[in-house]
Design a protein around this motif. Sequence first.
Motif, PDB file in Angstrom:
ATOM      1  N   THR A 127       0.711  -1.252  -0.073  1.00 22.52           N
ATOM      2  CA  THR A 127      -0.242   0.239   0.031  1.00 22.52           C
ATOM      3  C   THR A 127       0.957   1.167  -0.374  1.00 22.52           C
ATOM      4  OG1 THR A 127      -1.721  -1.154   1.198  1.00 22.52           O
ATOM      5  CG2 THR A 127      -1.865   1.222   1.091  1.00 22.52           C
ATOM      6  N   LYS A 128       1.307   1.495   1.006  1.00 20.61           N
ATOM      7  CA  LYS A 128       3.168   2.004   1.101  1.00 20.61           C
ATOM      8  C   LYS A 128       3.514   2.768  -0.841  1.00 20.61           C
ATOM      9  CE  LYS A 128       6.826   2.293   2.456  1.00 20.61           C
ATOM     10  NZ  LYS A 128       8.216   2.184   3.317  1.00 20.61           N
ATOM     11  N   ALA A 129       3.833   1.459  -1.277  1.00 21.25           N
ATOM     12  CA  ALA A 129       4.376   1.900  -2.878  1.00 21.25           C
ATOM     13  C   ALA A 129       4.015   2.536  -3.073  1.00 21.25           C
ATOM     14  CB  ALA A 129       4.584   0.772  -3.584  1.00 21.25           C
ATOM     15  N   GLN A 130       1.828   2.366  -3.018  1.00 24.07           N
ATOM     16  CA  GLN A 130       1.229   2.477  -4.368  1.00 24.07           C
ATOM     17  C   GLN A 130       0.998   3.755  -4.199  1.00 24.07           C
ATOM     18  OE1 GLN A 130      -2.685  -0.067  -3.117  1.00 24.07           O
ATOM     19  NE2 GLN A 130      -1.379  -2.049  -4.684  1.00 24.07           N
ATOM     20  N   SER A 131       0.699   4.609  -3.400  1.00 21.83           N
ATOM     21  CA  SER A 131       0.641   5.472  -2.306  1.00 21.83           C
ATOM     22  C   SER A 131       1.663   6.788  -2.544  1.00 21.83           C
ATOM     23  CB  SER A 131       0.473   6.178  -1.035  1.00 21.83           C
ATOM     24  OG  SER A 131       1.794   5.629  -0.358  1.00 21.83           O
ATOM     25  N   VAL A 132       2.771   5.675  -2.582  1.00 25.17           N
ATOM     26  CA  VAL A 132       3.753   6.607  -3.348  1.00 25.17           C
ATOM     27  C   VAL A 132       3.453   7.087  -4.571  1.00 25.17           C
ATOM     28  CG1 VAL A 132       6.610   6.835  -3.514  1.00 25.17           C
ATOM     29  CG2 VAL A 132       5.308   6.252  -1.290  1.00 25.17           C
ATOM     30  N   GLU A 133       3.743   5.791  -5.431  1.00 25.74           N
ATOM     31  CA  GLU A 133       3.483   6.261  -7.173  1.00 25.74           C
ATOM     32  C   GLU A 133       2.688   6.602  -7.199  1.00 25.74           C
ATOM     33  OE1 GLU A 133       3.293   2.387 -10.364  1.00 25.74           O
ATOM     34  OE2 GLU A 133       2.180   2.645  -8.565  1.00 25.74           O
ATOM     35  N   MET A 134       1.790   7.081  -6.654  1.00 23.19           N
ATOM     36  CA  MET A 134       0.492   7.903  -7.824  1.00 23.19           C
ATOM     37  C   MET A 134       0.854   9.279  -6.768  1.00 23.19           C
ATOM     38  SD  MET A 134      -2.988   6.506  -6.020  1.00 23.19           S
ATOM     39  CE  MET A 134      -2.709   6.436  -3.757  1.00 23.19           C
ATOM     40  N   TYR A 135       1.650   9.848  -6.223  1.00 22.30           N
ATOM     41  CA  TYR A 135       2.061  10.935  -5.933  1.00 22.30           C
ATOM     42  C   TYR A 135       3.650  11.197  -7.048  1.00 22.30           C
ATOM     43  CZ  TYR A 135      -0.116  12.754  -1.372  1.00 22.30           C
ATOM     44  OH  TYR A 135      -1.044  13.088  -0.558  1.00 22.30           O
ATOM     45  N   GLU A 136       3.900  10.123  -7.426  1.00 22.27           N
ATOM     46  CA  GLU A 136       5.038  10.761  -8.151  1.00 22.27           C
ATOM     47  C   GLU A 136       4.584  11.312  -9.791  1.00 22.27           C
ATOM     48  OE1 GLU A 136       6.985   6.658  -9.135  1.00 22.27           O
ATOM     49  OE2 GLU A 136       8.578   6.758  -6.620  1.00 22.27           O
ATOM     50  N   ASP A 137       3.228  11.538  -9.627  1.00 25.60           N
ATOM     51  CA  ASP A 137       2.303  11.946 -11.228  1.00 25.60           C
ATOM     52  C   ASP A 137       2.609  13.545 -10.875  1.00 25.60           C
ATOM     53  OD1 ASP A 137       0.000  13.214 -12.696  1.00 25.60           O
ATOM     54  OD2 ASP A 137       0.363  11.461 -13.225  1.00 25.60           O
ATOM     55  N   GLU A 138       3.269  14.305 -11.093  1.00 26.23           N
ATOM     56  CA  GLU A 138       3.581  15.678 -10.643  1.00 26.23           C
ATOM     57  C   GLU A 138       1.862  16.360 -10.857  1.00 26.23           C
ATOM     58  OE1 GLU A 138       5.199  19.996 -12.212  1.00 26.23           O
ATOM     59  OE2 GLU A 138       5.688  17.707 -13.147  1.00 26.23           O
ATOM     60  N   ARG A 139       0.844  16.385 -11.489  1.00 21.44           N
ATOM     61  CA  ARG A 139      -0.557  16.630 -11.360  1.00 21.44           C
ATOM     62  C   ARG A 139      -1.471  16.169 -10.104  1.00 21.44           C
ATOM     63  NH1 ARG A 139      -5.033  17.549 -16.036  1.00 21.44           N
ATOM     64  NH2 ARG A 139      -7.096  17.750 -14.663  1.00 21.44           N
ATOM     65  N   MET A 140      -1.140  14.822 -10.027  1.00 22.19           N
ATOM     66  CA  MET A 140      -1.705  13.848  -8.910  1.00 22.19           C
ATOM     67  C   MET A 140      -1.173  14.170  -8.401  1.00 22.19           C
ATOM     68  SD  MET A 140      -3.092   9.574  -8.899  1.00 22.19           S
ATOM     69  CE  MET A 140      -4.008  10.072 -10.256  1.00 22.19           C
ATOM     70  N   GLY A 141       0.281  14.721  -7.204  1.00 17.48           N
ATOM     71  CA  GLY A 141       0.498  15.051  -6.143  1.00 17.48           C
ATOM     72  C   GLY A 141       0.010  16.237  -5.844  1.00 17.48           C
ATOM     73  N   ARG A 142      -0.234  17.138  -6.995  1.00 17.42           N
ATOM     74  CA  ARG A 142      -0.455  18.660  -6.172  1.00 17.42           C
ATOM     75  C   ARG A 142      -1.804  18.992  -6.253  1.00 17.42           C
ATOM     76  NH1 ARG A 142       0.721  24.128  -6.697  1.00 17.42           N
ATOM     77  NH2 ARG A 142      -1.343  24.859  -7.199  1.00 17.42           N
ATOM     78  N   ASP A 143      -2.852  17.518  -7.036  1.00 15.29           N
ATOM     79  CA  ASP A 143      -4.315  17.515  -6.135  1.00 15.29           C
ATOM     80  C   ASP A 143      -4.297  17.050  -4.669  1.00 15.29           C
ATOM     81  OD1 ASP A 143      -4.769  18.435  -9.141  1.00 15.29           O
ATOM     82  OD2 ASP A 143      -5.596  16.295  -9.565  1.00 15.29           O
ATOM     83  N   TYR A 144      -3.652  15.736  -4.925  1.00 13.24           N
ATOM     84  CA  TYR A 144      -3.628  15.261  -3.780  1.00 13.24           C
ATOM     85  C   TYR A 144      -3.468  16.896  -2.751  1.00 13.24           C
ATOM     86  CZ  TYR A 144      -4.307  10.292  -4.236  1.00 13.24           C
ATOM     87  OH  TYR A 144      -5.086   9.747  -4.667  1.00 13.24           O
ATOM     88  N   ALA A 145      -2.041  17.364  -2.246  1.00 16.56           N
ATOM     89  CA  ALA A 145      -1.698  18.073  -1.513  1.00 16.56           C
ATOM     90  C   ALA A 145      -2.954  19.559  -1.174  1.00 16.56           C
ATOM     91  CB  ALA A 145      -0.419  19.147  -2.053  1.00 16.56           C
ATOM     92  N   ILE A 146      -3.616  19.628  -2.953  1.00 14.38           N
ATOM     93  CA  ILE A 146      -4.810  20.910  -2.509  1.00 14.38           C
ATOM     94  C   ILE A 146      -5.716  20.225  -1.669  1.00 14.38           C
ATOM     95  CG2 ILE A 146      -6.297  21.839  -3.667  1.00 14.38           C
ATOM     96  CD1 ILE A 146      -4.088  22.329  -6.166  1.00 14.38           C
ATOM     97  N   ARG A 147      -6.453  18.919  -1.524  1.00 16.49           N
ATOM     98  CA  ARG A 147      -7.493  17.921  -1.581  1.00 16.49           C
ATOM     99  C   ARG A 147      -7.077  17.841  -0.027  1.00 16.49           C
ATOM    100  NH1 ARG A 147      -7.767  14.051  -6.692  1.00 16.49           N
ATOM    101  NH2 ARG A 147      -9.746  15.804  -7.823  1.00 16.49           N
ATOM    102  N   ASN A 148      -5.475  17.547   0.094  1.00 16.58           N
ATOM    103  CA  ASN A 148      -6.156  16.998   1.659  1.00 16.58           C
ATOM    104  C   ASN A 148      -5.738  18.229   2.898  1.00 16.58           C
ATOM    105  OD1 ASN A 148      -5.911  13.754   1.847  1.00 16.58           O
ATOM    106  ND2 ASN A 148      -4.064  13.965   0.156  1.00 16.58           N
TER     107      ASN A 148
END
Length: 221
Positions: A127-148
């Motif tokens: 699960t940690k590997a999955q979460s880290v991988e999702m954040y590696e996408d620049e747009r997704m990482g920014r989206d996660y930052a804003i939403r959380n």
Amino acid sequence: MSQQIPTGESDVAHDAEFPDAIEALRTRRSGHDFDPDAELDDETLESLIRDAALAPSSYNLQPWEFVVVQDDDRLDEVVDLAYGQEHVREAGTAILVVGHTEAKTADRVFDEWEEAGRMDEAAAEQTKAQSVEMYEDERMGRDYAIRNASLAAQNLLLSAHARGLKATPMIGFDQEGIAEFLGLPDDEIPVVLLSVGPSGGEEPERLPRRGVEEILHRESR
């Protein structure tokens, strides 16, 4: 037990387990009238941040930081970066809610999942590997930052209101400028700027809100 919860427009009956929480949610206001002669003490400030940090977050990564400015000269700089919103200075406390664009808390958080018995070692690592991988996408990482971080900001707003304080969120500010001014690292972005402080008086009546019949859509848009 049926409770009558004030909405600002009419009373609506609800079977509410925590009616005070609903009342706080429905009576919270953003405003600009702060008491410039009153200060926010450290104990209250820390309580606000503690409440904000109870917000939900993806994988419980808690990917947020809170940068507080109370020095008068630095508040003047924040006002300039917020395009002249003077209530930031009058409130006496500015809080920038910051979001992580990388899963940099993942090691600690998934160790805690495992230690709590919520996951075994293999599941935690996967699960940690999955979460880290999702954040590696620049747009997704920014989206996660804003939403959380936005979830944490809303907790802070409600906590301030519950304590009799006024808190006003702003997204109109120089993002690059405030990130540089406050020394944010490259993997953190400014999300919401809050002015927080004792109220200086009543605010005007709440402006109309769109009704449920207009915004509620069932099954599809």
